[in-house]
Enzyme design. Structure first.
Site, PDB file in Angstrom:
ATOM      1  N   HIS A  14     -10.864 -89.503  52.034  1.00 45.29           N
ATOM      2  CA  HIS A  14     -10.698 -90.302  53.245  1.00 45.29           C
ATOM      3  C   HIS A  14      -9.499 -89.749  54.015  1.00 45.29           C
ATOM      4  CE1 HIS A  14     -13.510 -93.592  52.114  1.00 45.29           C
ATOM      5  NE2 HIS A  14     -13.229 -93.160  50.897  1.00 45.29           N
TER       6      HIS A  14
ATOM      7  N   GLY B  27     -16.308 -99.418  52.196  1.00 45.90           N
ATOM      8  CA  GLY B  27     -15.880-100.810  52.226  1.00 45.90           C
ATOM      9  C   GLY B  27     -16.256-101.548  50.955  1.00 45.90           C
TER      10      GLY B  27
ATOM     11  N   GLU C 250     -19.480 -98.093  42.141  1.00 46.25           N
ATOM     12  CA  GLU C 250     -18.067 -98.059  41.785  1.00 46.25           C
ATOM     13  C   GLU C 250     -17.665 -99.408  41.198  1.00 46.25           C
ATOM     14  OE1 GLU C 250     -13.693 -97.105  43.809  1.00 46.25           O
ATOM     15  OE2 GLU C 250     -15.372 -97.679  45.067  1.00 46.25           O
TER      16      GLU C 250
ATOM     17  N   HIS D  18     -15.046 -85.665  48.789  1.00 46.77           N
ATOM     18  CA  HIS D  18     -14.792 -87.105  48.944  1.00 46.77           C
ATOM     19  C   HIS D  18     -13.304 -87.338  49.155  1.00 46.77           C
ATOM     20  CE1 HIS D  18     -15.636 -91.428  47.230  1.00 46.77           C
ATOM     21  NE2 HIS D  18     -14.639 -91.439  48.114  1.00 46.77           N
TER      22      HIS D  18
ATOM     23  N   ARG E  95      -3.704 -93.100  67.078  1.00 45.21           N
ATOM     24  CA  ARG E  95      -4.175 -93.589  68.370  1.00 45.21           C
ATOM     25  C   ARG E  95      -4.816 -92.517  69.251  1.00 45.21           C
ATOM     26  NH1 ARG E  95      -4.582 -98.792  68.768  1.00 45.21           N
ATOM     27  NH2 ARG E  95      -4.314 -98.650  71.013  1.00 45.21           N
TER      28      ARG E  95
ATOM     29  N   HIS F 180     -21.000 -94.673  49.448  1.00 45.89           N
ATOM     30  CA  HIS F 180     -20.326 -95.135  48.241  1.00 45.89           C
ATOM     31  C   HIS F 180     -21.275 -96.092  47.515  1.00 45.89           C
ATOM     32  CE1 HIS F 180     -16.885 -93.878  50.659  1.00 45.89           C
ATOM     33  NE2 HIS F 180     -16.066 -94.049  49.641  1.00 45.89           N
TER      34      HIS F 180
ATOM     35  N   ASP G 294     -10.110 -88.870  46.840  1.00 42.58           N
ATOM     36  CA  ASP G 294     -10.368 -90.150  47.497  1.00 42.58           C
ATOM     37  C   ASP G 294      -9.310 -90.455  48.564  1.00 42.58           C
ATOM     38  OD1 ASP G 294     -11.770 -92.427  48.096  1.00 42.58           O
ATOM     39  OD2 ASP G 294     -11.566 -93.369  46.138  1.00 42.58           O
TER      40      ASP G 294
END
Length: 348
Positions: A6, A158, A188, A4, A59, A185, A266
């Site tokens: 990001h 989100g 939480e 986990h 980008r 997710h 995370d």
């Protein structure tokens, strides 16, 4: 072993500056020190602004590749042998970045990470809960094109509050049809009902966070029976105010209830943590590190050959020495994380 993380939340200040310069993107600071100060966690609203700022700078396929390789190198230096990286493609696409740039960049980064550091990297694109389900289908469609290049699951991220999992049932059914398990997710910032929805409606193979499953003993028993792994991120939970006292983190209670728990960072660059710190915290809470690794192996979305190799590595590790070293580092980790935290209803 980390399931986990990001990838957007791993970008170091110096990397962010370099990307901004080559992509002609403006930043509110022009030095590494200035960006580091910007990264310093204040509250969740500030974190979200920094996260958006970081992702807007990315980008090109080269940017996404570099992010994977950079984090894999740092994680490998701390003993990681397997990572599952999360990325959120839709908002990049919304700003004009082609889907191909994102997926090609991340998947090429995974190949390079294996070649350079021996770390197996798998990828799980996230659907943001604010997206209409019909838009979220685009994420599944593109992910399905890259299942032979390391994309192994679909997440749901989100803000949990006000955005339950149930409307995304058709999206995750479509993902399952193309061989992409659900790794949402849940539990939480919303209670056991969020975990239950992720499990029953989305068919979750693994739950990211899942702490609040403890509110419902029957749900805990079901998770134990099914062998569902929870990805637990103690520092993240403290930073976001999900827990207000690290010493009272529910990780020991989850493990005592028989739940399988993996350990993860995370958003490490933005929460000021790394794998070594998370393992020090877990040891300080009295949780056996070997069990966390074994849960990670059980929950990994990998092929049988990779799982067997990971199991063999775990069986050959000196867990007594690792536990002692992490426990020795625990007082400093807890001291560094002491202080006020911010309350939020958002999810990372």
């Amino acid at each position: 072993m980390e399931l986990h993380v990001h990838l957007e939340g791993t970008v170091r200040p110096e990397m962010l500056l370099a990307m901004a310069r080559r992509n002609d993107e403006a930043l509110p600071a022009r030095t590494v020190e200035g960006i580091a100060e910007l990264y310093r966690f204040r509250d969740f609203d500030h974190f979200l602004k920094v996260w958006v700022l970081t992702t807007q700078v990315m980008r090109t396929a080269e940017d996404f590749r570099e992010v994977v390789v950079d984090y894999a190198g740092r994680a490998a230096a701390q003993g990681a042998v397997y990572l599952e990286g999360i990325f959120s493609p839709w908002f990049r696409v919304h700003r004009g970045v082609p889907w191909q740039e994102i997926f090609i960049g991340y998947t090429e980064g995974a190949v390079e990470a294996r070649e350079r550091f021996g770390v197996e990297v798998r990828l799980t694109p996230d659907i943001d809960r604010v997206l209409p389900p019909e838009v979220a289908m685009d994420v599944v469609g593109w992910a399905a094109r890259f299942t032979d290049r390391g994309v192994v699951g679909i997440g749901l991220g989100g803000p949990e509050v006000g955005h339950p999992p149930e409307p995304y049932a058709p999206v995750f059914a479509a993902a399952a049809d193309v061989g992409l398990p659900a790794v949402p997710h849940a539990g939480e910032t919303v209670g056991a009902e969020s975990v239950r929805g992720a499990l029953h409606v989305l068919g979750a193979r693994r739950i990211r966070h899942g702490l609040r499953a403890l509110e419902e003993p029957g749900l805990v028993a079901e998770l134990v029976e099914r062998g569902v792994v929870l990805d637990v991120c103690p520092t993240s939970n403290l930073r976001t105010g999900v827990v207000t006292d690290l010493a009272a983190h529910p990780l020991p209670a989850l493990v005592a209830a028989g739940l399988r728990c993996s350990l993860a960072t995370d958003d490490p660059a933005m929460f000021g943590t790394d794998l070594e710190r998370e393992y020090a915290v877990a040891a300080g809470l009295g949780v056996p590190l070997a069990g966390l690794y074994e849960a990670g192996v059980a929950g990994a979305l990998c092929d049988d050959r990779t799982r067997s190799r990971l199991s063999a590595l775990g069986a050959g590790a000196d867990w007594d020495a690792a536990q002692a070293a992490a426990l020795a580092a625990a007082p400093a980790a807890f001291a560094d994380l002491a202080g006020p935290v911010a309350m939020t209803n958002a999810e990372g």
